[in-house]
Scaffold this active site. Structure first.
Site, PDB file in Angstrom:
ATOM      1  N   HIS A   1      -6.366  -3.862   6.765  1.00  0.00           N
ATOM      2  CA  HIS A   1      -5.159  -4.567   7.218  1.00  0.00           C
ATOM      3  C   HIS A   1      -5.457  -5.575   8.329  1.00  0.00           C
ATOM      4  O   HIS A   1      -4.566  -6.313   8.758  1.00  0.00           O
ATOM      5  CB  HIS A   1      -4.069  -3.572   7.641  1.00  0.00           C
ATOM      6  CG  HIS A   1      -4.237  -2.966   8.993  1.00  0.00           C
ATOM      7  ND1 HIS A   1      -4.806  -1.723   9.196  1.00  0.00           N
ATOM      8  CD2 HIS A   1      -3.892  -3.418  10.223  1.00  0.00           C
ATOM      9  CE1 HIS A   1      -4.796  -1.450  10.492  1.00  0.00           C
ATOM     10  NE2 HIS A   1      -4.251  -2.461  11.132  1.00  0.00           N
TER      11      HIS A   1
ATOM     12  N   ASP B   1      -7.982   1.949   3.791  1.00  0.00           N
ATOM     13  CA  ASP B   1      -7.780   0.918   4.817  1.00  0.00           C
ATOM     14  C   ASP B   1      -9.131   0.623   5.469  1.00  0.00           C
ATOM     15  O   ASP B   1      -9.407   0.998   6.609  1.00  0.00           O
ATOM     16  CB  ASP B   1      -6.754   1.380   5.850  1.00  0.00           C
ATOM     17  CG  ASP B   1      -6.349   0.266   6.810  1.00  0.00           C
ATOM     18  OD1 ASP B   1      -6.697  -0.897   6.536  1.00  0.00           O
ATOM     19  OD2 ASP B   1      -5.686   0.567   7.820  1.00  0.00           O
TER      20      ASP B   1
ATOM     21  N   SER C   1      -6.458  -1.727  16.220  1.00  0.00           N
ATOM     22  CA  SER C   1      -6.718  -1.485  14.804  1.00  0.00           C
ATOM     23  C   SER C   1      -8.087  -2.010  14.400  1.00  0.00           C
ATOM     24  O   SER C   1      -8.540  -3.056  14.878  1.00  0.00           O
ATOM     25  CB  SER C   1      -5.650  -2.170  13.948  1.00  0.00           C
ATOM     26  OG  SER C   1      -4.422  -1.503  14.015  1.00  0.00           O
TER      27      SER C   1
END
Length: 260
Positions: A67, A112, A206
């Protein structure tokens, strides 16, 4: 049996919080400048702000979250302070990007992960060095280190000049199932945090690494908002489950498939 494990994890994490309560990413502590030589920062040509982290796994490859994919990604290596860059800090762009699925689809609990090949390799230096892939998965209760340039306050956002670090623990997957609705019975993720709250990765972290006992075990994927809530640990892509895909891709097998 599950309830017993969850309660045991709660006790472990409460003890950890009591011992380490000053170490937070949200409102927390600056990383030691020598502990994150493998940590990279991602930004785009349109914005100088670091929006994600990543991990250097050899001189030519960086691992991050799917992402975190953007157009015109720039990769900063050897960074500590944004305002006062290290002399050996370097910038690279990705030559190739690899995802588990050609459609680049992923979910909060599955695939992910993104592998980027640098256009030019980097050399080891004072502030740049790769970290090895894990030889074994982490055990429940392991103390892990999470790090990044993400916001240190939540829900209001305050971005630091230097990366912040915190110690968190690996929890039973069932803890995250109870905390976050919709998680499947099993997934290739790690549940990690402090149940009492206060320590957490957050927006901007992230894609960054979760280091457990010196091994690169997780990629920061997602969590609750605001960050650092009690009973709301974070979810991390489990690197160990993808090591075969990573190694095959690096070896040149672009048709390598991820685990189901």
């Amino acid at each position: 049996m599950v309830l017993i494990r969850v309660l045991a994890n709660l006790l472990i994490l409460q003890l950890s919080y009591a011992q380490k309560s000053s170490e937070l990413i949200i409102g927390g502590d600056e990383c030691n400048i020598n502990e994150h030589r493998f940590l990279v920062a991602l930004y785009t040509s349109r914005s100088r702000r670091f929006y994600c982290g990543g991990t250097l796994i050899n001189q030519e490859w960086v691992l991050t979250a799917a992402h975190c994919d953007r157009k015109n990604i720039r990769i900063k290596l050897g960074m500590h302070s944004e305002k006062v860059p290290n002399e050996d800090a370097q910038t690279r762009v990705p030559k190739e990007k690899f995802f588990c699925l050609s459609s680049k689809t992923y979910t909060k609990w599955d695939k992910d992960i993104m592998l980027m090949r640098l256009k030019r390799p980097v050399n080891n230096s004072t502030h740049i060095a790769p970290v090895s892939l894990p030889s074994n998965p982490p055990s429940v209760g392991s103390v892990c280190r999470v790090m990044g340039w993400g916001t240190i306050t939540s829900p209001q956002e305050t971005y630091p000049d230097v990366p912040h670090c915190a110690n968190i623990n690996i929890l039973d997957y069932e803890v995250c199932q109870a905390a976050h609705g919709g998680l499947p019975a099993t997934s290739r993720t790690l549940c990690a945090g402090i149940l009492k709250g206060g320590k957490d990765s957050c927006k901007g972290d992230s894609g960054g690494p979760l280091i457990c006992n010196g091994q690169f075990q997780g990629i920061a994927s997602w969590g609750a908002h605001p960050c650092g809530q009690s009973l709301k640990p974070g979810v991390y892509t489990k690197v160990f489950d993808y090591t075969e895909w990573i190694q095959s891709t690096i070896a040149g097998n672009t048709d390598a498939t991820c685990p189901p």
